[in-house]
Design a protein around this motif. Sequence first.
Motif, PDB file in Angstrom:
ATOM      1  N   LYS A 110      29.224  34.387  45.547  1.00 20.78           N
ATOM      2  CA  LYS A 110      29.006  35.299  44.433  1.00 20.78           C
ATOM      3  C   LYS A 110      30.123  35.128  43.400  1.00 20.78           C
ATOM      4  N   VAL A 111      29.752  34.927  42.158  1.00 24.73           N
ATOM      5  CA  VAL A 111      30.733  34.760  41.088  1.00 24.73           C
ATOM      6  C   VAL A 111      31.016  36.112  40.448  1.00 24.73           C
ATOM      7  N   ARG A 112      32.294  36.418  40.288  1.00 26.52           N
ATOM      8  CA  ARG A 112      32.659  37.687  39.675  1.00 26.52           C
ATOM      9  C   ARG A 112      32.338  37.684  38.188  1.00 26.52           C
ATOM     10  N   THR A 113      31.914  38.819  37.710  1.00 21.02           N
ATOM     11  CA  THR A 113      31.642  38.980  36.285  1.00 21.02           C
ATOM     12  C   THR A 113      32.906  39.481  35.605  1.00 21.02           C
ATOM     13  N   LEU A 114      33.559  38.602  34.854  1.00 22.05           N
ATOM     14  CA  LEU A 114      34.840  38.930  34.257  1.00 22.05           C
ATOM     15  C   LEU A 114      34.807  38.662  32.759  1.00 22.05           C
ATOM     16  N   ALA A 115      35.466  39.542  32.021  1.00 24.32           N
ATOM     17  CA  ALA A 115      35.686  39.262  30.610  1.00 24.32           C
ATOM     18  C   ALA A 115      36.756  38.185  30.483  1.00 24.32           C
ATOM     19  N   VAL A 116      36.837  37.572  29.308  1.00 23.23           N
ATOM     20  CA  VAL A 116      37.756  36.457  29.117  1.00 23.23           C
ATOM     21  C   VAL A 116      39.191  36.861  29.429  1.00 23.23           C
ATOM     22  N   GLU A 117      39.620  38.025  28.913  1.00 24.51           N
ATOM     23  CA  GLU A 117      41.011  38.418  29.098  1.00 24.51           C
ATOM     24  C   GLU A 117      41.317  38.851  30.522  1.00 24.51           C
ATOM     25  N   GLN A 118      40.311  38.976  31.390  1.00 22.31           N
ATOM     26  CA  GLN A 118      40.538  39.415  32.761  1.00 22.31           C
ATOM     27  C   GLN A 118      40.585  38.266  33.754  1.00 22.31           C
ATOM     28  N   ARG A 119      40.387  37.047  33.285  1.00 24.58           N
ATOM     29  CA  ARG A 119      40.371  35.920  34.205  1.00 24.58           C
ATOM     30  C   ARG A 119      41.763  35.627  34.739  1.00 24.58           C
ATOM     31  N   THR A 120      41.825  35.109  35.933  1.00 28.40           N
ATOM     32  CA  THR A 120      43.088  34.757  36.563  1.00 28.40           C
ATOM     33  C   THR A 120      43.150  33.255  36.765  1.00 28.40           C
ATOM     34  N   GLU A 121      44.269  32.816  37.309  1.00 25.02           N
ATOM     35  CA  GLU A 121      44.434  31.386  37.568  1.00 25.02           C
ATOM     36  C   GLU A 121      43.386  30.868  38.538  1.00 25.02           C
ATOM     37  N   ASP A 122      43.047  31.642  39.544  1.00 22.98           N
ATOM     38  CA  ASP A 122      42.052  31.195  40.517  1.00 22.98           C
ATOM     39  C   ASP A 122      40.681  31.002  39.874  1.00 22.98           C
ATOM     40  N   ASP A 123      40.343  31.850  38.908  1.00 24.47           N
ATOM     41  CA  ASP A 123      39.053  31.695  38.246  1.00 24.47           C
ATOM     42  C   ASP A 123      38.996  30.423  37.409  1.00 24.47           C
ATOM     43  N   ILE A 124      40.134  29.915  36.982  1.00 28.76           N
ATOM     44  CA  ILE A 124      40.167  28.731  36.118  1.00 28.76           C
ATOM     45  C   ILE A 124      40.408  27.463  36.931  1.00 28.76           C
ATOM     46  N   GLU A 125      41.479  27.454  37.735  1.00 27.44           N
ATOM     47  CA  GLU A 125      41.823  26.250  38.486  1.00 27.44           C
ATOM     48  C   GLU A 125      41.041  26.130  39.791  1.00 27.44           C
ATOM     49  N   GLY A 126      40.561  27.272  40.310  1.00 24.63           N
ATOM     50  CA  GLY A 126      39.853  27.240  41.584  1.00 24.63           C
ATOM     51  C   GLY A 126      40.809  27.361  42.749  1.00 24.63           C
ATOM     52  N   SER A 127      40.297  27.862  43.870  1.00 29.72           N
ATOM     53  CA  SER A 127      41.112  27.994  45.075  1.00 29.72           C
ATOM     54  C   SER A 127      40.177  28.180  46.259  1.00 29.72           C
ATOM     55  N   HIS A 128      40.704  27.856  47.448  1.00 31.82           N
ATOM     56  CA  HIS A 128      39.961  28.044  48.715  1.00 31.82           C
ATOM     57  C   HIS A 128      38.594  27.352  48.648  1.00 31.82           C
ATOM     58  N   GLY A 129      38.590  26.099  48.190  1.00 34.01           N
ATOM     59  CA  GLY A 129      37.338  25.348  48.150  1.00 34.01           C
ATOM     60  C   GLY A 129      36.509  25.563  46.911  1.00 34.01           C
ATOM     61  N   SER A 130      36.899  26.481  46.054  1.00 28.91           N
ATOM     62  CA  SER A 130      36.167  26.721  44.815  1.00 28.91           C
ATOM     63  C   SER A 130      36.623  25.716  43.757  1.00 28.91           C
ATOM     64  N   ASP A 131      35.672  25.288  42.901  1.00 29.60           N
ATOM     65  CA  ASP A 131      35.982  24.294  41.877  1.00 29.60           C
ATOM     66  C   ASP A 131      36.457  24.907  40.566  1.00 29.60           C
ATOM     67  N   GLY A 132      36.546  26.221  40.464  1.00 25.87           N
ATOM     68  CA  GLY A 132      37.000  26.836  39.227  1.00 25.87           C
ATOM     69  C   GLY A 132      36.095  26.517  38.061  1.00 25.87           C
TER      70      GLY A 132
END
Length: 1268
Positions: free
Chosen positions: A700-722
């Motif tokens: 499930k992908v979190r619904t986030l506004a642009v200013e609420q994104r974190t490093e994990d949402d961009i670079e990916g982590s724990h097998g996620s491709d970001g």
Amino acid sequence: MSSKGGGTALTRRNYRLSSDMDKPRATGIVNEKLLSDFLHHVFPSANQGPAVLFLLCRKPLGFQDLGTHLERLLSEGEASEDNRDQPMEGRLGPQPVVLDHTSGFEGLLFVDDDLLGVIGHSNFSSIRATTCVYKGKWAYEVLISSQGLMQIGWCTLNCRFNQEEGVGDTPDSYAYDGNRVRKWNVTTTNYGKSWAAGDIVSCLIDLDEGTITFCLNGQSLGTAFTNIKMGPGVAYFPAISLSFKESVAFNFGSRPLRYPFRTGRSGYLPLQNPPTADLLKAHKLLGYIKNVLSISIDIQEERLVEKDCAVWRLHGEPTVLITLAHIFNHFAPLMCKVYLVEDVLMSFLLGILEGGGSVDEHPLIQQLLDLFWLLMEDYEVNECLKQLMMSLLRAYRFSPIIPDLGFQIHYLRLTTAILRHEKSRKYLVTFDVLRSVVFFYIKTPLRVKEAGLEELIPTTWWPTHFDKEPRDESADERLRRRAYERGCQRLKKRIEVVEELQVQILRLLLNNKDKTTGEASRYIFLNKFRKFLQENASNRGHPTALCPPEYMVCFLHRLLTAVRACWDESSRKCPGSISSEDAYVPPQLFYNGKVDYFDLQRLGGLLSHLKKTLKDDLASKANIIIDPAEIQAASMDDLDEDEESGAAQRPFGAAAMGGALARPSWLSSPTLGRANRFLSTAAVSLMTSRRPLTQPEKVKVRTLAVEQRTEDDIEGSHGSDGLLLGRPLEEPDQPVADKSLLEILDGIVMMYNLSVHQQLGKMVVVADDVHEYAVALKDTEEKIARCPARRPDILEELQKSQKVFAEKLNHLSRRLAWINATIYSKEKMLDVYWLLCVCIRTIEHADNTGSLFAFAPEFYLNVAMNAYSALKNYFSPVNSMEELPGYEETLTQLAAILAKHFADPRIVGTDIKDSLMQALASYVCYPQSLRAVERIPEEQRVAMMRNLLAPYEQRPWAQTNWILVRLWRGCGFGYRYTRLPHLLKTKPEDANLPSLQSRCSLTVFSSHTLCFGCSLFSIIVPVGSRSEGLEGSAVCATCFDLSVSLLRVLEMTVTLVPEIFLDWSRPSAELLLRRLAQLLNQVLNRVTAEKNLFDRVVNLRLPGLESVDHYPILVAVTGILVRILVDGDRQGVSRAASVLLSDPCFQLHSIQHLLGEGVESSGSSAERRHFSLHAYTDYISEEEKQKVELMLAFLTEESKQAAASTAPTSEEDLCPICYAHSISAIFRPCSHKSCKACINQHLMNNKDCFFCKATITGVEDYSKPAAS
């Protein structure tokens, strides 16, 4: 609270101000005598006597007495309450002084939140300040943000302004206009100098002498007005009138005046009182801080040691920290005021860096910032840093240009030093200082003398040869050019120093390793950068909210340089990853919802539509599954888009009466946009990477506004491709070192599309001006050389003109050197070229995804086309595109994109399809790009020609036809001219342009020209027949040009694929040949007839009809006739001749007209003038003339034989439809008869019989039975 900005972790709790219970312990940190000496050294008394006597008489001082002692020191010299509140004589109005947004304005204006900045939003808006003066000498400053039409000065309360009359247009108002370089007081006269964006205008009024003076960047322009009206009831307000989109910012004294005018005791005072008492306190406290920094306590030897404050470090000595805490108890509140920050703190920090050297050599600033975060409350240090950065922005933006760019370098060095402090940097990025891209802009000086360009470039040069033939320059010209180039190199090196500092600032903001105090700077920057793009993309119709395009150009180049440096640095640490040379934006960013593209158009249309129609493709190719309920919700959300957009564009923050509005400027606080509507706002489920042996796991992908994104949402982590989530099978699995750089790169491409390309085109005007003045100067010098000696009056005027042109060229050549160094340098050209390559690779990768290509934003194609155009048109001749690495390969790749996608069914936008068509049309105009089209794979060339020859139902046929004509230019009969011969009597460019006419495309022509030819016939004939009834000359000329171009395409078709007309085994060949003959005969008869409408129009040479002439249309017809009657095989020539001669419209004298034969010699001289191909020896070769003579002789002989052999035909044997041919076909089942031409033409549109309306099932040949 811990300090996270420096190396020493200290808490304020450990070093709070000492209380009564703490006093014994506090004084015991060092011995009392040493502590007293230290405190007396830090806090010296202002009235202390000789040193020896003072040491004997002074009282011991400890921490328990320090508070009282410090307050006593700060109160010394402070004005009494009565004197402080006493109003200043000669001034009326409230303090602080601001713009009167309640009643003192006319028209529509946008006003800043601080009520000091203003933008005009109507024809000619006016506004005044809240304070007036009636006695004394007063001054205020205006910071010019745009150099347009404005009138700045003073007015009385009686002045009434409107949309046509402003400050200076009424009797009691006085103004200076630097745009038109005039002064205004009802009447106007020349005054002052021209201003430019970034200048500061000082407005001075002397109500003792009755004069008004203006200054530009601190230099007096002279007294503008004398004997101004004064006396009881007369008081003057600062005022301005400005036109639409012009903007300024006022400084009435809320900040230190940049150019104070104080001559002795009777200097000019700012309208707003400076905070004198606070200034005195701040300077004292800063002195105490300097004393702490310049002395240390040697506990072992129990003495004080003086040292250089530059090497001071925050080591945590309790005595020092408690002393500083007492100081900051008073200093911190003062540092929240903009005047004190600019006058005290910024000056102190700039002084630290005055010694030169790199910023790393001055660690004291880092230590001071650690101290600020340790001893000041968070809100205090935040406000202090905010005011400090805004002061630096203003100082950088409004600093004059000097030869070494010293002011700009000084402010950038301090900005770099502040941003090197981690915690301060993160706050300043969060504060959204990125919205102000002033730091990355290098303004172009309007006055080259004041900017010192005459010193840097003492010798000027401009081109003196303007024809295409190369010429050897003289020795004097060579020396001048080389001296000019050396001056340009000196200037470029100065500018590169500033650019390097700007790149360093961005490298600091792109730091992704500073995670010790929370989220890394790069991810904060990225989210703010995206908001910056959103504001500029969604407010394209609202110019006051946009970042100026000249700022955007510089910002793009600096950001691109910083991104490439970060990219290469990370790729070196990750072997096998993509390097910056091969960078591109992966296609999954366009549809996986990780990146917000706002409301920008996709190639396939609206995003909500694409999600519905391509949901199956997303699931099968990218493992992306979209909830149908969310798709429906997103669709309903899009229905409200227009309403919300309209609401967002409505003015907000109205100050009074709907007149002066809060300014939504790029320098103001950020405005919240509407909710994001990209793919992640729906409930999107994405499968993990494909594992064929196991069931894909949905995430499930979190619904986030642009200013609420974190490093994990961009670079990916724990097998996620970001950002790379949802990779299609066609996309190579090549690692990207830093995925965040992909989104920044995507934003850079968007920036170029928003305004950078248009600005690059605007700045070319300076080079054009240099060319025009150089031509005028050369022409004047030639006239001087030819001027007869008996006309000294003419010679004198010519010499005056020569002097004016030479002075203007000296100015423009130096200004052009600055523009070439800052905008059109080789490095900037490489930046744009790299961006072009990025777009090409991105489009190619997106194209490989098949139907998912529709998700790609349109601006990638736009940037690819525009970047190529900029490289070809804007950067030359200073830099040649041919010198770029991989130039030919890049041209070929772009040619393949244009050839494939101009008719791509996945692209639905009308505008982008038209842009692709126009780009392809431009591409085939030049030899180099046309050769690139020839280099694309044969399969793509064939597909391109198939699309060009397809029926013209889905796009304008005129553009397609024009492309075909351009491909044929240089190959057609007499078609080597670039200008019409009758308009330009010069020799043509005789070298044939390369073309696409290779034998591989013949099958394409054969299979697709049937309906194409019919389209041409249906278009050309009405165009030719309508010309007699046209009223507008422009419409007539357009139709004529279209007719010529269509005839040229027919010539190309007949030349390349003659079997379409001459191979009668094809079902429609005979019909097409007869229609071709009919068309050619009609054109020849209309154009060659004497004294008809066409002949009269040509002879009149009416305005707008210059292109209408015999030559272009007759040579096109001649080319077709020569091909079918001379260059064909014997059978084809025989068929063509018989069909041509059998046409009722055929007239032999029309063919004779081509060579000037068959024209009667009687009549006036005007009537004897006629067309002849013999008159165009420079445009028609001897071989072509011989072919025309052969054709004429052949037709003459054939017409004689046809006339001799033709037996009289009875009326019963003629076709009852046309009465021109014999009956040759019989219809089934009704058995009615006609000629083949009539029935074949009829059956193309209708299957019913001419006569009985029965459905025709077949047509058989008919021959009349022999007579019995």
